[in-house]
Design a protein around this motif. Structure first.
Motif, PDB file in Angstrom:
ATOM      1  N   MET A 177       0.843  -1.181   0.000  1.00  0.00           N
ATOM      2  CA  MET A 177       0.000   0.000   0.000  1.00  0.00           C
ATOM      3  C   MET A 177       0.895   1.253   0.000  1.00  0.00           C
ATOM      4  SD  MET A 177      -2.837   1.106   2.792  1.00  0.00           S
ATOM      5  CE  MET A 177      -4.349   0.928   1.896  1.00  0.00           C
ATOM      6  N   LEU A 178       0.524   2.243  -0.785  1.00  0.00           N
ATOM      7  CA  LEU A 178       1.346   3.443  -0.940  1.00  0.00           C
ATOM      8  C   LEU A 178       1.490   4.248   0.346  1.00  0.00           C
ATOM      9  CD1 LEU A 178       0.151   4.720  -4.421  1.00  0.00           C
ATOM     10  CD2 LEU A 178       2.305   3.587  -3.861  1.00  0.00           C
ATOM     11  N   THR A 179       0.441   4.316   1.136  1.00  0.00           N
ATOM     12  CA  THR A 179       0.526   5.076   2.383  1.00  0.00           C
ATOM     13  C   THR A 179       1.526   4.438   3.336  1.00  0.00           C
ATOM     14  OG1 THR A 179      -1.763   5.773   2.073  1.00  0.00           O
ATOM     15  CG2 THR A 179      -0.813   6.139   4.241  1.00  0.00           C
ATOM     16  N   ASP A 180       1.596   3.115   3.346  1.00  0.00           N
ATOM     17  CA  ASP A 180       2.592   2.429   4.178  1.00  0.00           C
ATOM     18  C   ASP A 180       4.003   2.772   3.706  1.00  0.00           C
ATOM     19  OD1 ASP A 180       0.629   1.214   5.715  1.00  0.00           O
ATOM     20  OD2 ASP A 180       0.587  -0.593   4.477  1.00  0.00           O
ATOM     21  N   ARG A 181       4.202   2.796   2.403  1.00  0.00           N
ATOM     22  CA  ARG A 181       5.507   3.166   1.838  1.00  0.00           C
ATOM     23  C   ARG A 181       5.850   4.600   2.225  1.00  0.00           C
ATOM     24  NH1 ARG A 181      10.417   3.179   0.440  1.00  0.00           N
ATOM     25  NH2 ARG A 181      10.995   3.604  -1.700  1.00  0.00           N
ATOM     26  N   LEU A 182       4.869   5.498   2.184  1.00  0.00           N
ATOM     27  CA  LEU A 182       5.085   6.887   2.580  1.00  0.00           C
ATOM     28  C   LEU A 182       5.456   6.973   4.060  1.00  0.00           C
ATOM     29  CD1 LEU A 182       5.066   9.906   2.003  1.00  0.00           C
ATOM     30  CD2 LEU A 182       2.579   9.870   2.347  1.00  0.00           C
ATOM     31  N   ARG A 183       4.776   6.220   4.906  1.00  0.00           N
ATOM     32  CA  ARG A 183       5.116   6.202   6.339  1.00  0.00           C
ATOM     33  C   ARG A 183       6.558   5.750   6.540  1.00  0.00           C
ATOM     34  NH1 ARG A 183      -0.010   3.683   6.917  1.00  0.00           N
ATOM     35  NH2 ARG A 183      -1.511   5.253   7.534  1.00  0.00           N
ATOM     36  N   GLU A 184       6.975   4.742   5.794  1.00  0.00           N
ATOM     37  CA  GLU A 184       8.355   4.249   5.880  1.00  0.00           C
ATOM     38  C   GLU A 184       9.344   5.354   5.506  1.00  0.00           C
ATOM     39  OE1 GLU A 184      11.120   1.177   3.356  1.00  0.00           O
ATOM     40  OE2 GLU A 184       9.032   0.609   3.692  1.00  0.00           O
ATOM     41  N   GLU A 185       9.047   6.114   4.455  1.00  0.00           N
ATOM     42  CA  GLU A 185       9.927   7.210   4.038  1.00  0.00           C
ATOM     43  C   GLU A 185      10.043   8.293   5.115  1.00  0.00           C
ATOM     44  OE1 GLU A 185      11.985   7.523   1.536  1.00  0.00           O
ATOM     45  OE2 GLU A 185      11.411   5.551   0.814  1.00  0.00           O
ATOM     46  N   MET A 186       9.002   8.479   5.904  1.00  0.00           N
ATOM     47  CA  MET A 186       9.012   9.526   6.932  1.00  0.00           C
ATOM     48  C   MET A 186       9.877   9.155   8.142  1.00  0.00           C
ATOM     49  SD  MET A 186       7.424  12.017   5.656  1.00  0.00           S
ATOM     50  CE  MET A 186       8.013  11.469   4.056  1.00  0.00           C
ATOM     51  N   THR A 187      10.275   7.887   8.245  1.00  0.00           N
ATOM     52  CA  THR A 187      11.121   7.471   9.370  1.00  0.00           C
ATOM     53  C   THR A 187      12.536   7.100   8.941  1.00  0.00           C
ATOM     54  OG1 THR A 187      10.385   5.178   9.219  1.00  0.00           O
ATOM     55  CG2 THR A 187       9.153   6.636  10.695  1.00  0.00           C
ATOM     56  N   ARG A 188      12.838   7.270   7.667  1.00  0.00           N
ATOM     57  CA  ARG A 188      14.150   6.909   7.156  1.00  0.00           C
ATOM     58  C   ARG A 188      14.653   8.053   6.311  1.00  0.00           C
ATOM     59  NH1 ARG A 188      14.551   2.670   2.484  1.00  0.00           N
ATOM     60  NH2 ARG A 188      13.059   4.164   1.825  1.00  0.00           N
ATOM     61  N   PRO A 189      15.801   8.564   6.445  1.00  0.00           N
ATOM     62  CA  PRO A 189      16.906   8.246   7.348  1.00  0.00           C
ATOM     63  C   PRO A 189      16.642   8.799   8.762  1.00  0.00           C
ATOM     64  CG  PRO A 189      17.489  10.138   6.026  1.00  0.00           C
ATOM     65  CD  PRO A 189      16.124   9.665   5.546  1.00  0.00           C
ATOM     66  N   PRO A 190      17.620   8.648   9.673  1.00  0.00           N
ATOM     67  CA  PRO A 190      17.437   9.123  11.052  1.00  0.00           C
ATOM     68  C   PRO A 190      17.041  10.595  11.148  1.00  0.00           C
ATOM     69  CG  PRO A 190      19.370   7.729  10.926  1.00  0.00           C
ATOM     70  CD  PRO A 190      18.889   7.930   9.502  1.00  0.00           C
ATOM     71  N   PHE A 191      17.491  11.447  10.225  1.00  0.00           N
ATOM     72  CA  PHE A 191      17.101  12.859  10.255  1.00  0.00           C
ATOM     73  C   PHE A 191      15.588  12.999  10.161  1.00  0.00           C
ATOM     74  CE2 PHE A 191      16.012  16.800   7.996  1.00  0.00           C
ATOM     75  CZ  PHE A 191      16.453  17.723   8.942  1.00  0.00           C
ATOM     76  N   ASN A 192      14.961  12.216   9.274  1.00  0.00           N
ATOM     77  CA  ASN A 192      13.506  12.270   9.132  1.00  0.00           C
ATOM     78  C   ASN A 192      12.827  11.881  10.436  1.00  0.00           C
ATOM     79  OD1 ASN A 192      14.343  12.616   6.498  1.00  0.00           O
ATOM     80  ND2 ASN A 192      12.895  11.174   5.636  1.00  0.00           N
ATOM     81  N   GLU A 193      13.338  10.839  11.073  1.00  0.00           N
ATOM     82  CA  GLU A 193      12.761  10.398  12.342  1.00  0.00           C
ATOM     83  C   GLU A 193      12.875  11.495  13.393  1.00  0.00           C
ATOM     84  OE1 GLU A 193      12.737   6.426  15.116  1.00  0.00           O
ATOM     85  OE2 GLU A 193      14.356   6.695  13.674  1.00  0.00           O
ATOM     86  N   TRP A 194      14.028  12.183  13.438  1.00  0.00           N
ATOM     87  CA  TRP A 194      14.213  13.276  14.397  1.00  0.00           C
ATOM     88  C   TRP A 194      13.275  14.445  14.082  1.00  0.00           C
ATOM     89  CZ3 TRP A 194      15.561  18.335  13.429  1.00  0.00           C
ATOM     90  CH2 TRP A 194      15.728  19.134  14.561  1.00  0.00           C
TER      91      TRP A 194
END
Length: 133
Positions: A1-18
């Protein structure tokens, strides 16, 4: 699902997670994604004010442009260039970015990003991203 892929992008790399952007939606037909960034005091250029610093706005534009390409390309896509135009002060408690995949080729892709506080357009960005490898 595309939204799941988008969620993954929002936590990778560590800068995004921060930074903490939140995935809102991904639209396959429009090749469009949306993310939001809740305000934190360290995002301001002015103590005590809820005004997003331009560097934070540009960072969200880069993350959103990258994600718009990566979600529909299916792979990590490093930034080649990014241009950001600031149109108005970003005063508010949420910054929303809407990214659109404009063109995807064998080696590069283009994405446009509109950034809003509420309904007010505060910045525009255009990025070029690598699709090689």
């Amino acid at each position: 699902m595309l939204t799941d892929r988008l969620r993954e992008e929002m936590t990778r790399p560590p800068f995004n997670e921060w930074l903490g952007p939140v995935a809102i939606e991904a639209d396959e037909v429009e090749k469009r994604i949306a993310v939001e960034l809740p305000f934190r005091p360290e995002f301001s250029h002015q103590t005590g004010a809820t005004v997003f610093h331009g560097g934070v706005i540009a960072a969200l534009a880069d993350i959103t442009g990258h994600a718009a390409v990566a979600v529909f390309h299916g792979a990590v896509t490093p930034t080649i260039s990014l241009s950001t135009e600031f149109l108005a002060p970003a005063i508010g408690d949420r910054l929303r970015a809407v990214g659109r995949l404009r063109k995807k080729g064998r080696t590069i892709a283009r994405a446009d990003v509109d950034l809003f506080v509420g309904d007010r357009l505060v910045a525009l960005a255009r990025g070029t991203f690598s699709t090689k490898g």
